[in-house]
Design a protein around this motif. Sequence first.
Motif, mmCIF file in Angstrom:
data_model
loop_
_atom_site.group_PDB
_atom_site.id
_atom_site.type_symbol
_atom_site.label_atom_id
_atom_site.label_comp_id
_atom_site.label_asym_id
_atom_site.label_seq_id
_atom_site.Cartn_x
_atom_site.Cartn_y
_atom_site.Cartn_z
ATOM 1 N N PHE A 185 -11.060 20.011 35.819
ATOM 2 C CA PHE A 185 -10.031 19.733 34.819
ATOM 3 C C PHE A 185 -9.369 18.401 35.172
ATOM 4 O O PHE A 185 -8.443 18.338 35.977
ATOM 5 C CB PHE A 185 -9.003 20.868 34.783
ATOM 6 C CG PHE A 185 -9.483 22.105 34.090
ATOM 7 C CD1 PHE A 185 -9.048 22.418 32.812
ATOM 8 C CD2 PHE A 185 -10.391 22.961 34.702
ATOM 9 C CE1 PHE A 185 -9.503 23.558 32.157
ATOM 10 C CE2 PHE A 185 -10.853 24.097 34.067
ATOM 11 C CZ PHE A 185 -10.410 24.398 32.785
ATOM 12 N N GLY A 189 -6.162 21.890 30.403
ATOM 13 C CA GLY A 189 -6.897 22.281 29.206
ATOM 14 C C GLY A 189 -7.488 23.661 29.338
ATOM 15 O O GLY A 189 -7.155 24.425 30.253
ATOM 16 N N ARG A 190 -8.390 23.963 28.405
ATOM 17 C CA ARG A 190 -9.069 25.265 28.431
ATOM 18 C C ARG A 190 -10.428 25.126 27.761
ATOM 19 O O ARG A 190 -10.632 24.278 26.896
ATOM 20 C CB ARG A 190 -8.228 26.363 27.768
ATOM 21 C CG ARG A 190 -7.868 26.127 26.325
ATOM 22 C CD ARG A 190 -6.782 27.107 25.878
ATOM 23 N NE ARG A 190 -7.263 28.474 25.808
ATOM 24 C CZ ARG A 190 -6.474 29.538 25.650
ATOM 25 N NH1 ARG A 190 -5.156 29.393 25.576
ATOM 26 N NH2 ARG A 190 -6.977 30.744 25.570
ATOM 27 N N THR A 211 -6.870 29.977 35.299
ATOM 28 C CA THR A 211 -6.514 31.231 34.626
ATOM 29 C C THR A 211 -7.721 31.715 33.840
ATOM 30 O O THR A 211 -8.306 30.962 33.052
ATOM 31 C CB THR A 211 -5.319 31.036 33.675
ATOM 32 O OG1 THR A 211 -4.234 30.460 34.404
ATOM 33 C CG2 THR A 211 -4.878 32.363 33.086
ATOM 34 N N PRO A 214 -6.916 33.679 29.512
ATOM 35 C CA PRO A 214 -5.465 33.438 29.523
ATOM 36 C C PRO A 214 -4.698 34.100 28.393
ATOM 37 O O PRO A 214 -3.502 34.358 28.545
ATOM 38 C CB PRO A 214 -5.369 31.908 29.443
ATOM 39 C CG PRO A 214 -6.669 31.465 28.855
ATOM 40 C CD PRO A 214 -7.695 32.435 29.353
ATOM 41 N N ASP A 215 -5.343 34.387 27.276
ATOM 42 C CA ASP A 215 -4.622 35.022 26.174
ATOM 43 C C ASP A 215 -4.212 36.449 26.514
ATOM 44 O O ASP A 215 -3.184 36.935 26.046
ATOM 45 C CB ASP A 215 -5.483 35.021 24.902
ATOM 46 C CG ASP A 215 -5.656 33.622 24.329
ATOM 47 O OD1 ASP A 215 -4.795 32.764 24.603
ATOM 48 O OD2 ASP A 215 -6.659 33.393 23.635
ATOM 49 N N SER A 220 -2.344 32.831 36.825
ATOM 50 C CA SER A 220 -3.173 31.793 37.425
ATOM 51 C C SER A 220 -3.604 32.204 38.827
ATOM 52 O O SER A 220 -2.899 32.933 39.525
ATOM 53 C CB SER A 220 -2.424 30.463 37.468
ATOM 54 O OG SER A 220 -1.249 30.571 38.253
ATOM 55 N N GLU A 239 -13.264 32.683 28.921
ATOM 56 C CA GLU A 239 -12.263 31.684 28.564
ATOM 57 C C GLU A 239 -11.517 31.280 29.830
ATOM 58 O O GLU A 239 -11.056 32.133 30.605
ATOM 59 C CB GLU A 239 -11.287 32.262 27.540
ATOM 60 C CG GLU A 239 -10.245 31.284 27.032
ATOM 61 C CD GLU A 239 -10.732 30.421 25.876
ATOM 62 O OE1 GLU A 239 -9.987 29.520 25.458
ATOM 63 O OE2 GLU A 239 -11.854 30.664 25.382
ATOM 64 N N ALA A 241 -8.650 28.442 31.652
ATOM 65 C CA ALA A 241 -7.609 27.429 31.504
ATOM 66 C C ALA A 241 -7.240 26.908 32.882
ATOM 67 O O ALA A 241 -7.294 27.640 33.878
ATOM 68 C CB ALA A 241 -6.381 28.008 30.802
ATOM 69 N N GLU A 243 -4.764 23.721 35.165
ATOM 70 C CA GLU A 243 -3.863 22.579 35.214
ATOM 71 C C GLU A 243 -4.654 21.346 35.630
ATOM 72 O O GLU A 243 -5.795 21.447 36.097
ATOM 73 C CB GLU A 243 -2.742 22.847 36.221
ATOM 74 C CG GLU A 243 -3.255 23.094 37.636
ATOM 75 C CD GLU A 243 -2.157 23.452 38.626
ATOM 76 O OE1 GLU A 243 -2.397 23.329 39.833
ATOM 77 O OE2 GLU A 243 -1.065 23.869 38.193
#
Length: 301
Positions: A185, A189-190, A211, A214-215, A220, A239, A241, A243
Motif C-alpha cells: 500500500f 486504500g483497499r 484489515t 473491513p466492512d 486492523s 477484501e 484495506a 494504511e
Amino acid sequence: MSAASISRSVVKKVLAVETSEGAGAKVRRSIGSMSLRNLSPFLMLDHFAIAEGAGFPDHPHRGQATVTYMLEGSSRHEDSAGHKGLIRTGGVQWMCAGRGIIHAEMPVQGPGIPEPRGLQLWVDLPKQYKMVEPSYQELEPENIPSAWPSGQDGGVEVKVISGISHGVESPVRPLGGCWYFHIKFHKAGRIFQHIPTGWTSFLYSLKGKVTVNPDDVPESQPAFHTLVLSAAANETGVELAGEEGTEFVLIAGEPLDQTVFQYGPFVMTSRQEVQSTLMDYQLGRNGFEKAHTWKSEIGGL
C-alpha cells in the motif's frame, strides 16, 4: 465490493515469534510451529534475518517445494545438481526438490550491504509429484509482474509471484495450485483479491496494519502475524484495506487430500516412504547419489 465479491475473514491469528534456525540465523516461524502445524498444502513459513557468519549450509530435501523470496539483501544458492546463482532483493526462487537434492543457501554479507531478510515457504507436493526430478523456476525482481488494481495513482501494488491478480499473471507454474502475492500500500486504500473457491489461504503481515473484510470486521492487524482465512463455498476472495506503508504477502493453495509424514527436510505421505528416503540418503541413491561426495563451494563461507 460487488454482490459477487464475497470476502473471506480471519479464522486464526498467529504471532510469528523469532527463534534460531540453521547456523546462527534468526527466523519468525508461524506455519510449521506448534501454534499452526497443519495448513495444507503449506508446511512452513519462515521470515528470516541472517546475520554475518550465519546461513543454511549443505542440507537435503525431498518431497516439497521451497519458495525463497528476498525482501532485503541477497542470498547465494548452490546444489548437488550443479545449479547455482544469486537471489537479489525482490527476486524469487521456486525450487521443486522432488525425489531429492542437496543444497546450500548462504547470505551475501559485507560493508554497506543490507542484512539479508526474506521469506521461505515450504509447499507440500501432490503425492504423484514427490519423486519427480528436481527443478527450478527463478525470477529476477524486474521480471516479477505487478498489478495495480486501481491504477498506479491508486497506490496499491500487487507483485504477482505466482497466480493471477487483476488480469496480471505470473510465469511461474508450480506443481499443484499455489498463488503468492506481495501486496504494498503506497497509499492508504483497499482492494479485493480473487481466490479460487475452497483453497487454503493466509496472509503474513510485514509492515503497517492491514484489515481483512473491513466492512464486517474493522479490526486492523499488526506486523509479524499470520492470518488464516476462512474458506466457505460462497467466498470468492478477500477484501483488504491498509494504511500507507502497509505490506504483506497473501498466499493461497489447493489443499491436498493426503497424509503429511515429515522427518526434518523430508516430506512424504507415510512412515514407510520416510524410512525409504532415509535409506536412499544413507546409501546415496534415488536422487541422493552425491549425498556423501558433494560439498558446496559456498557452504563454508
